[in-house]
Design a protein around this motif. Structure first.
Motif, PDB file in Angstrom:
ATOM      1  N   LYS A  91       0.826  -1.204   0.000  1.00  0.00           N
ATOM      2  CA  LYS A  91       0.000   0.000   0.000  1.00  0.00           C
ATOM      3  C   LYS A  91       0.863   1.259   0.000  1.00  0.00           C
ATOM      4  O   LYS A  91       0.542   2.244  -0.676  1.00  0.00           O
ATOM      5  N   VAL A  92       1.937   1.237   0.765  1.00  0.00           N
ATOM      6  CA  VAL A  92       2.825   2.408   0.807  1.00  0.00           C
ATOM      7  C   VAL A  92       3.468   2.634  -0.557  1.00  0.00           C
ATOM      8  O   VAL A  92       3.551   3.769  -1.052  1.00  0.00           O
ATOM      9  N   ILE A  93       3.938   1.544  -1.188  1.00  0.00           N
ATOM     10  CA  ILE A  93       4.551   1.684  -2.506  1.00  0.00           C
ATOM     11  C   ILE A  93       3.537   2.194  -3.534  1.00  0.00           C
ATOM     12  O   ILE A  93       3.843   3.052  -4.374  1.00  0.00           O
ATOM     13  N   HIS A  94       2.296   1.678  -3.464  1.00  0.00           N
ATOM     14  CA  HIS A  94       1.250   2.145  -4.384  1.00  0.00           C
ATOM     15  C   HIS A  94       0.946   3.621  -4.162  1.00  0.00           C
ATOM     16  O   HIS A  94       0.795   4.391  -5.133  1.00  0.00           O
ATOM     17  N   ALA A  95       0.869   4.035  -2.897  1.00  0.00           N
ATOM     18  CA  ALA A  95       0.601   5.445  -2.599  1.00  0.00           C
ATOM     19  C   ALA A  95       1.742   6.343  -3.077  1.00  0.00           C
ATOM     20  O   ALA A  95       1.505   7.429  -3.622  1.00  0.00           O
TER      21      ALA A  95
ATOM     22  N   GLN B 118       3.882  10.279  -7.064  1.00  0.00           N
ATOM     23  CA  GLN B 118       4.828  10.638  -8.114  1.00  0.00           C
ATOM     24  C   GLN B 118       4.117  10.839  -9.447  1.00  0.00           C
ATOM     25  O   GLN B 118       4.449  11.763 -10.209  1.00  0.00           O
ATOM     26  N   ALA B 119       3.104   9.983  -9.736  1.00  0.00           N
ATOM     27  CA  ALA B 119       2.360  10.148 -10.984  1.00  0.00           C
ATOM     28  C   ALA B 119       1.604  11.464 -11.014  1.00  0.00           C
ATOM     29  O   ALA B 119       1.553  12.154 -12.046  1.00  0.00           O
ATOM     30  N   SER B 120       0.992  11.820  -9.884  1.00  0.00           N
ATOM     31  CA  SER B 120       0.255  13.094  -9.837  1.00  0.00           C
ATOM     32  C   SER B 120       1.189  14.284 -10.028  1.00  0.00           C
ATOM     33  O   SER B 120       0.833  15.261 -10.700  1.00  0.00           O
TER      34      SER B 120
END
Length: 272
Positions: free
Chosen positions: A188-192, A197-199
């Protein structure tokens, strides 16, 4: 008389030979002899050929090679009240033969018993996580503690290694659930972090495209090229909001113009 003298001389010769033979000791390169004279310590001899006076001197043979023994499985209660079974292996050697003979009886057995108590004492001060993850540090702590206590015996503990840590089935399942939860948390942390970074990159791209509106049209055309390369039968293409607004504004102006023309025609009286 001559025969009696000869027999007595032969007996003395035989006794002398037996005395010399019984006084010879040969110590190997890894052995030393702790010699006592009339019950008192005299010196440490060896390796090689050593003469010991029978009935006056006594030599105790000591092996200087490293001794390895297993510490039996010990029941240990960790700092967080978890019961485990731990066994280890200890490596030690004699560095001072005099102390190993005089200061302690059966130094191998004494070192083994001390290793068992030291193992329980040191591991009982740590939590289960440390016992499973920090074995090298625990090995060093046990070795230092054990070496300090056996120094007065002339024993050098060179290394201690924890071999097995046995847990009951309940604790194994609990650790498995904890590891699974930890992996989910990391995912979850990596996904967040990826979303963040994408935003940030999307914001930078939007700011760059906003400087040149034509760049957005080129981006649309590039998207169409990419979709067409997949040989899809249906293409969903986003229509720019600006274009829709322009069409709506033009339609509104046309409607107002038509209504204005109809109003003008209605207000003009017909010619008689």
């Amino acid at each position: 008389m001559i025969g009696y003298t000869f027999g007595f001389t032969s007996l003395l010769f035989v006794l002398a030979v037996l005395l010399v033979v019984s006084s010879i000791r040969v110590f190997k390169e890894y052995e030393r002899g702790v010699v006592f004279m009339l019950g008192r310590f005299w010196k440490v001899k060896g390796p090689g050929l050593v003469l010991i006076i029978p009935m006056v001197q006594v030599a105790v043979r000591i092996d200087l090679r490293t001794v390895v023994f297993d510490v039996p499985s010990q029941d240990v209660i960790t700092r967080d009240n978890v019961s485990v079974k731990v066994n280890a292996v200890v490596y030690f050697r004699v560095v001072d033969p005099e102390k190993a003979v005089i200061q302690v009886a059966r130094y191998i057995e004494a070192t083994s018993q001390l290793a068992q108590t030291t193992l329980r004492s040191v591991l009982g001060k740590n939590e289960l996580d440390a016992l499973l993850a920090e074995r090298e540090q625990l090995n060093a702590d046990i070795q230092k503690t054990l070496d300090a206590q056996t120094d007065t015996w002339g024993i050098k503990v060179s290394n201690v290694e924890i071999k097995h840590v046995d847990l009951n089935e309940t604790m194994v399942r609990a650790i498995a659930r904890q590891a699974e939860a930890e992996r989910e948390r990391r995912a979850k942390v990596i996904h967040a972090e990826g979303e963040l970074q994408a935003s940030e990159k999307l914001l930078q791209a939007a700011q760059r495209l906003a400087l040149q509106p034509q760049a957005m049209q080129l981006r649309y055309l590039q998207t169409l090229t990419t979709i067409a390369a997949d040989k899809n039968s249906t293409i969903v293409f986003p229509l720019p909001i600006e274009l829709l607004n322009a069409l709506i504004d033009r339609g509104d102006r046309g409607d107002r113009g038509d209504r204005g023309d109809r109003g003008d025609h209605a207000s003009t009286p017909p010619a008689r």
